[in-house]
Design a protein around this motif. Sequence first.
Motif, PDB file in Angstrom:
ATOM      1  N   GLY A  79      48.238   8.204 -44.933  1.00 51.01           N
ATOM      2  CA  GLY A  79      49.647   8.545 -44.607  1.00 51.01           C
ATOM      3  C   GLY A  79      49.951   7.653 -43.564  1.00 51.01           C
ATOM      4  O   GLY A  79      49.451   6.784 -43.083  1.00 51.01           O
ATOM      5  N   SER A  80      51.243   7.962 -42.714  1.00 52.85           N
ATOM      6  CA  SER A  80      51.739   7.153 -41.758  1.00 52.85           C
ATOM      7  C   SER A  80      51.019   7.536 -40.550  1.00 52.85           C
ATOM      8  O   SER A  80      50.372   8.598 -40.368  1.00 52.85           O
ATOM      9  CB  SER A  80      53.087   7.265 -41.703  1.00 52.85           C
ATOM     10  N   ALA A  81      50.784   6.564 -39.410  1.00 53.66           N
ATOM     11  CA  ALA A  81      50.333   7.085 -38.263  1.00 53.66           C
ATOM     12  C   ALA A  81      50.770   8.045 -37.692  1.00 53.66           C
ATOM     13  O   ALA A  81      50.299   9.128 -36.668  1.00 53.66           O
ATOM     14  CB  ALA A  81      50.345   5.978 -37.182  1.00 53.66           C
ATOM     15  N   ALA A  82      52.066   8.643 -37.893  1.00 51.86           N
ATOM     16  CA  ALA A  82      52.945   9.744 -37.333  1.00 51.86           C
ATOM     17  C   ALA A  82      52.071  11.167 -37.798  1.00 51.86           C
ATOM     18  O   ALA A  82      52.556  12.040 -37.115  1.00 51.86           O
ATOM     19  CB  ALA A  82      54.259   9.716 -37.879  1.00 51.86           C
ATOM     20  N   ILE A  83      51.284  11.103 -38.824  1.00 54.61           N
ATOM     21  CA  ILE A  83      50.618  12.490 -39.049  1.00 54.61           C
ATOM     22  C   ILE A  83      49.585  12.988 -38.158  1.00 54.61           C
ATOM     23  O   ILE A  83      49.130  14.049 -38.045  1.00 54.61           O
ATOM     24  CB  ILE A  83      50.099  12.365 -40.577  1.00 54.61           C
ATOM     25  N   THR A 126      49.163  21.811 -34.459  1.00 53.60           N
ATOM     26  CA  THR A 126      48.127  22.319 -35.021  1.00 53.60           C
ATOM     27  C   THR A 126      47.586  21.309 -36.217  1.00 53.60           C
ATOM     28  O   THR A 126      46.598  20.889 -36.364  1.00 53.60           O
ATOM     29  CB  THR A 126      48.241  23.815 -35.853  1.00 53.60           C
ATOM     30  N   MET A 127      48.733  20.926 -36.777  1.00 51.20           N
ATOM     31  CA  MET A 127      48.648  19.991 -37.930  1.00 51.20           C
ATOM     32  C   MET A 127      47.935  18.596 -37.541  1.00 51.20           C
ATOM     33  O   MET A 127      46.863  17.943 -37.900  1.00 51.20           O
ATOM     34  CB  MET A 127      49.902  19.725 -38.532  1.00 51.20           C
ATOM     35  N   ALA A 128      48.482  18.096 -36.343  1.00 51.26           N
ATOM     36  CA  ALA A 128      48.145  16.868 -35.809  1.00 51.26           C
ATOM     37  C   ALA A 128      46.703  16.901 -35.246  1.00 51.26           C
ATOM     38  O   ALA A 128      45.618  16.130 -35.462  1.00 51.26           O
ATOM     39  CB  ALA A 128      48.814  16.316 -34.430  1.00 51.26           C
ATOM     40  N   SER A 129      46.137  17.994 -34.669  1.00 48.20           N
ATOM     41  CA  SER A 129      44.981  18.277 -34.166  1.00 48.20           C
ATOM     42  C   SER A 129      44.064  18.479 -35.300  1.00 48.20           C
ATOM     43  O   SER A 129      42.918  17.718 -35.482  1.00 48.20           O
ATOM     44  CB  SER A 129      44.794  19.367 -33.377  1.00 48.20           C
ATOM     45  N   ALA A 130      44.500  19.099 -36.551  1.00 45.16           N
ATOM     46  CA  ALA A 130      43.411  19.447 -37.601  1.00 45.16           C
ATOM     47  C   ALA A 130      43.051  18.000 -38.170  1.00 45.16           C
ATOM     48  O   ALA A 130      42.080  17.769 -38.695  1.00 45.16           O
ATOM     49  CB  ALA A 130      43.861  20.111 -38.417  1.00 45.16           C
TER      50      ALA A 130
END
Length: 137
Positions: free
Chosen positions: A70-74, A87-91
Amino acid sequence: MRIAVIDGQGGGIGKHIVEQLRKRIPELEILALGTNALATGAMLRAGATEGASGESAIFYNVERVDLIVGSAAIIMVYGLLGEITPTMASAISDSNADKLLLPIQRGNIQFVGVPRTPLPHLIEALVLEVEQRFKAN
């Protein structure tokens, strides 16, 4: 090999990644993980094997794939105009899966030493890398 393509907003980048992966590696198992149903739907229509949406789906599935793209933004808290939750970024960051991220430079984040490259060229490079990893397995 099982790969997760993660995207948000309208799923445009994820859609293009899935299309190119499906063309080059038809037998690849592609899991579309969208921050929302619109993004997931776009990736499914592009040829993803299966898909799921939202924070819980991303949290659950990033440990069940071999590769995340994906893009680095994820991996940035509030990336994709705020759609990436902490939570998403950490996971995603903590996942043991390898990550191939596109250095898309938007907003107030710049990747020093990385030239601005058109998105189609970035996706082509990403797909080539996935193809090499797939052949190596």
